[in-house]
Design an enzyme around this catalytic site. Sequence first.
Site, PDB file in Angstrom:
ATOM      1  N   SER A 125      20.916  65.994  -7.505  1.00 46.69           N
ATOM      2  CA  SER A 125      19.791  66.361  -8.379  1.00 46.69           C
ATOM      3  C   SER A 125      19.606  65.466  -9.599  1.00 46.69           C
ATOM      4  O   SER A 125      18.619  65.626 -10.313  1.00 46.69           O
ATOM      5  CB  SER A 125      19.946  67.797  -8.849  1.00 46.69           C
ATOM      6  N   LYS A 131      16.377  63.793  -9.793  1.00 51.65           N
ATOM      7  CA  LYS A 131      15.167  64.486 -10.251  1.00 51.65           C
ATOM      8  C   LYS A 131      14.647  63.897 -11.563  1.00 51.65           C
ATOM      9  O   LYS A 131      13.470  64.022 -11.886  1.00 51.65           O
ATOM     10  CB  LYS A 131      15.436  65.990 -10.382  1.00 51.65           C
ATOM     11  N   TYR A 180      12.541  64.184  -0.391  1.00 50.22           N
ATOM     12  CA  TYR A 180      13.503  64.920  -1.220  1.00 50.22           C
ATOM     13  C   TYR A 180      14.937  64.644  -0.766  1.00 50.22           C
ATOM     14  O   TYR A 180      15.841  64.433  -1.580  1.00 50.22           O
ATOM     15  CB  TYR A 180      13.172  66.422  -1.160  1.00 50.22           C
ATOM     16  N   TYR A 209      20.386  73.638 -14.998  1.00 48.33           N
ATOM     17  CA  TYR A 209      20.027  74.919 -14.362  1.00 48.33           C
ATOM     18  C   TYR A 209      20.266  76.103 -15.291  1.00 48.33           C
ATOM     19  O   TYR A 209      19.923  76.044 -16.466  1.00 48.33           O
ATOM     20  CB  TYR A 209      20.797  75.093 -13.040  1.00 48.33           C
ATOM     21  N   VAL A 264      24.855  68.332  -7.610  1.00 46.88           N
ATOM     22  CA  VAL A 264      25.978  68.986  -6.934  1.00 46.88           C
ATOM     23  C   VAL A 264      26.975  68.000  -6.319  1.00 46.88           C
ATOM     24  O   VAL A 264      28.008  68.409  -5.799  1.00 46.88           O
ATOM     25  CB  VAL A 264      25.542  70.023  -5.871  1.00 46.88           C
TER      26      VAL A 264
END
Length: 317
Positions: free
Chosen positions: A76, A79, A201, A253, A271
């Site tokens: 991530s 992102k 993605y 998060y 992760v």
Amino acid sequence: MHDPIQDQFDVSSLDLGEIIDTIHGEVQARLGEGKAAGYIDSLAAVPLDRFGMAVVTTGGEVFEVGHSRQRFSIQSISKVHTLTLALDAVGDDLWRRVDREPSGDPFNSLIQLEYEKGIPRNPFMNAGALVVADVVLSSYDDAGQALLDFVRRRSGNPEVGSDAVVERSERESGYRNIAMANFIKSYGNLENDVDAVLDFYWLQCSLGMDCVDLARSVQYLAKRGHCGVSGEQVVSYEMSTRINALMMTAGTYDAAGDFAYYVGLPAKSGVGGGIVAVVPHMMSLCTWYPGLDDKGNSLLGRYALHRFAQLTGLSVF
Ligand code: GLN
């Protein structure tokens, strides 16, 4: 402890090499803690016996310890890169399709999507990243190549690429992301085919980079929008402050509040165990340790950033 007010945030007054050596020493006794991401097979197999950290100052100096040159799956953290590409292409129009609020929910949560009619809470949870991926796909002729070019140029490493084993693994265990993409599509918030969005993605999640590559790749967020490698203006200064704000409020998060409390720096985790962080005007950094806490953030990466903030006295607050 360093007093940032006293010496006006003079980076050269900090012994960054010694500080990260201290942190490296401290984490040794805790190697093995946490759990590697279990839901992606190839990540679950990564041993928990290594830790790496790299700091790149806006002056171009690099400080590194441990396995700072070991490639890992950036997951991530990508992102941040795709958000930058999307903002570059469509600017503030992006915010009609993705919100900018912290979610307080896990990164892969679907629950808010129905209440909020397919508008994801922020670009850093999976749902938001799928919409960002859709924008990138619509905006670049070859979105995959545009992303690769971006991370290679920003990191200065032309060898950055996708790890085919991780990519396959993502696909094979991607039930939740598949559900999410279809759900968002049902609200009309994806322009491209669900499969094309997911392919992009998964490509972004499976990029392999090391701590030095990653710290360099987000240096524009520390350097008023300028790339640390090429000097190019990647985003405007204002946009770099906005991306940092999003990282602070949503980059880790449902632990973003805790990160702000203990670390006080914009950060983005993945992760795969990496976390990038930014000290505006001073440096960008990256830690890597694959054992995760229950929110999906690297356990020792988080500890290392907390200690870094303590030992340097640096926090945006
Ligand atoms: N590939 C992961 C997923 O989609 C990325 C999540 C993450 O790093 N937090 O579930």
